[in-house]
Scaffold this motif. Sequence first.
Motif, PDB file in Angstrom:
ATOM      1  N   CYS A 177       0.844  -1.194   0.000  1.00  0.00           N
ATOM      2  CA  CYS A 177       0.000   0.000   0.000  1.00  0.00           C
ATOM      3  C   CYS A 177       0.885   1.252   0.000  1.00  0.00           C
ATOM      4  CB  CYS A 177      -0.924   0.011   1.215  1.00  0.00           C
ATOM      5  SG  CYS A 177      -2.134   1.343   1.150  1.00  0.00           S
ATOM      6  N   PRO A 178       0.742   2.110  -1.014  1.00  0.00           N
ATOM      7  CA  PRO A 178       1.625   3.275  -1.109  1.00  0.00           C
ATOM      8  C   PRO A 178       1.234   4.444  -0.196  1.00  0.00           C
ATOM      9  CG  PRO A 178       0.215   3.169  -3.033  1.00  0.00           C
ATOM     10  CD  PRO A 178      -0.083   1.949  -2.202  1.00  0.00           C
ATOM     11  N   TRP A 179       0.132   4.351   0.514  1.00  0.00           N
ATOM     12  CA  TRP A 179      -0.250   5.430   1.421  1.00  0.00           C
ATOM     13  C   TRP A 179      -0.495   4.882   2.825  1.00  0.00           C
ATOM     14  CZ3 TRP A 179      -3.580   3.468  -2.253  1.00  0.00           C
ATOM     15  CH2 TRP A 179      -4.783   2.942  -1.813  1.00  0.00           C
ATOM     16  N   ASN A 180      -0.282   5.753   3.789  1.00  0.00           N
ATOM     17  CA  ASN A 180      -0.519   5.408   5.188  1.00  0.00           C
ATOM     18  C   ASN A 180      -0.948   6.685   5.896  1.00  0.00           C
ATOM     19  OD1 ASN A 180      -0.588   4.630   7.818  1.00  0.00           O
ATOM     20  ND2 ASN A 180       1.547   3.979   7.925  1.00  0.00           N
ATOM     21  N   TYR A 181      -2.211   6.761   6.244  1.00  0.00           N
ATOM     22  CA  TYR A 181      -2.755   7.945   6.885  1.00  0.00           C
ATOM     23  C   TYR A 181      -2.866   7.795   8.400  1.00  0.00           C
ATOM     24  CZ  TYR A 181      -4.326   9.053   2.117  1.00  0.00           C
ATOM     25  OH  TYR A 181      -4.400   9.314   0.783  1.00  0.00           O
ATOM     26  N   SER A 182      -2.188   6.825   8.981  1.00  0.00           N
ATOM     27  CA  SER A 182      -2.340   6.574  10.411  1.00  0.00           C
ATOM     28  C   SER A 182      -1.914   7.760  11.274  1.00  0.00           C
ATOM     29  CB  SER A 182      -1.609   5.299  10.830  1.00  0.00           C
ATOM     30  OG  SER A 182      -0.255   5.374  10.474  1.00  0.00           O
ATOM     31  N   HIS A 183      -1.120   8.652  10.735  1.00  0.00           N
ATOM     32  CA  HIS A 183      -0.690   9.845  11.477  1.00  0.00           C
ATOM     33  C   HIS A 183      -1.757  10.945  11.490  1.00  0.00           C
ATOM     34  CE1 HIS A 183      -0.043  10.927   7.301  1.00  0.00           C
ATOM     35  NE2 HIS A 183      -0.104  12.188   7.696  1.00  0.00           N
ATOM     36  N   ALA A 184      -2.751  10.847  10.632  1.00  0.00           N
ATOM     37  CA  ALA A 184      -3.759  11.904  10.473  1.00  0.00           C
ATOM     38  C   ALA A 184      -4.848  11.790  11.529  1.00  0.00           C
ATOM     39  CB  ALA A 184      -4.365  11.842   9.077  1.00  0.00           C
ATOM     40  N   ARG A 185      -5.443  12.899  11.828  1.00  0.00           N
ATOM     41  CA  ARG A 185      -6.458  12.969  12.862  1.00  0.00           C
ATOM     42  C   ARG A 185      -7.753  12.244  12.475  1.00  0.00           C
ATOM     43  NH1 ARG A 185      -8.712  18.524  15.588  1.00  0.00           N
ATOM     44  NH2 ARG A 185      -9.892  17.520  17.227  1.00  0.00           N
ATOM     45  N   PHE A 186      -8.242  12.459  11.273  1.00  0.00           N
ATOM     46  CA  PHE A 186      -9.536  11.910  10.851  1.00  0.00           C
ATOM     47  C   PHE A 186      -9.353  10.756   9.875  1.00  0.00           C
ATOM     48  CE2 PHE A 186     -10.270  16.438  11.806  1.00  0.00           C
ATOM     49  CZ  PHE A 186     -11.152  16.286  12.857  1.00  0.00           C
ATOM     50  N   GLN A 187      -8.649   9.739  10.309  1.00  0.00           N
ATOM     51  CA  GLN A 187      -8.360   8.591   9.447  1.00  0.00           C
ATOM     52  C   GLN A 187      -9.090   7.351   9.940  1.00  0.00           C
ATOM     53  OE1 GLN A 187      -6.381   5.832  10.593  1.00  0.00           O
ATOM     54  NE2 GLN A 187      -5.908   6.691  12.594  1.00  0.00           N
ATOM     55  N   ILE A 188      -9.261   6.415   9.042  1.00  0.00           N
ATOM     56  CA  ILE A 188      -9.852   5.116   9.388  1.00  0.00           C
ATOM     57  C   ILE A 188      -8.858   4.045   8.977  1.00  0.00           C
ATOM     58  CG2 ILE A 188     -11.745   3.498   8.958  1.00  0.00           C
ATOM     59  CD1 ILE A 188     -13.549   5.941   8.493  1.00  0.00           C
ATOM     60  N   ARG A 189      -8.337   3.341   9.977  1.00  0.00           N
ATOM     61  CA  ARG A 189      -7.352   2.272   9.804  1.00  0.00           C
ATOM     62  C   ARG A 189      -6.141   2.692   8.949  1.00  0.00           C
ATOM     63  NH1 ARG A 189      -9.077  -2.881   7.728  1.00  0.00           N
ATOM     64  NH2 ARG A 189      -7.117  -3.564   8.625  1.00  0.00           N
ATOM     65  N   GLY A 190      -5.885   3.977   8.864  1.00  0.00           N
ATOM     66  CA  GLY A 190      -4.752   4.476   8.089  1.00  0.00           C
ATOM     67  C   GLY A 190      -4.971   4.403   6.588  1.00  0.00           C
ATOM     68  N   LEU A 191      -6.191   4.032   6.165  1.00  0.00           N
ATOM     69  CA  LEU A 191      -6.461   3.817   4.744  1.00  0.00           C
ATOM     70  C   LEU A 191      -7.230   4.954   4.083  1.00  0.00           C
ATOM     71  CD1 LEU A 191      -7.343   0.032   4.923  1.00  0.00           C
ATOM     72  CD2 LEU A 191      -5.266   1.062   3.973  1.00  0.00           C
ATOM     73  N   ILE A 192      -8.076   5.628   4.833  1.00  0.00           N
ATOM     74  CA  ILE A 192      -8.775   6.782   4.275  1.00  0.00           C
ATOM     75  C   ILE A 192      -8.729   7.929   5.275  1.00  0.00           C
ATOM     76  CG2 ILE A 192     -10.324   5.470   2.772  1.00  0.00           C
ATOM     77  CD1 ILE A 192     -12.546   5.885   4.779  1.00  0.00           C
ATOM     78  N   ARG A 193      -8.792   9.138   4.743  1.00  0.00           N
ATOM     79  CA  ARG A 193      -8.836  10.347   5.559  1.00  0.00           C
ATOM     80  C   ARG A 193     -10.149  11.057   5.286  1.00  0.00           C
ATOM     81  NH1 ARG A 193      -3.386  13.841   5.773  1.00  0.00           N
ATOM     82  NH2 ARG A 193      -4.934  15.174   6.790  1.00  0.00           N
TER      83      ARG A 193
END
Length: 127
Positions: A90-106
Amino acid sequence: MKRKFLQCGMFGWCIEILYTGLRSLKKDNHTLTGHTSIWMFPIYGLACLFSPICRRIQHFPAFVRGCFYTVCIFFTEYTTGSLLRHFHACPWNYSHARFQIRGLIRLDYAPLWFFTGLFFEKILCRH
């Protein structure tokens, strides 16, 4: 369908490179270096599957269509991200973001996906 797949894939790549290039300014990178992944081309290309739906909902208000496309993009991003993550690709990882779901979507990207969906609609509904 092949032509629309290629158009959607190229459009997606281009907007991603533009977006990441402009975001590099936030990191004080004045080279405006943008990036993407080969995996993103077929993911963006999947938008071509919505061509028949786009034609059917063209008469709906833009707000309704944009919301529909946002949900579809979130679904696609989540499912393709989950699949790629399973293979450690997976080329993206949003786990650092506030409004993320499982690091997969923001969820805070909803406005971006709203307008991206409407732009894809323009590509898909051209005659």
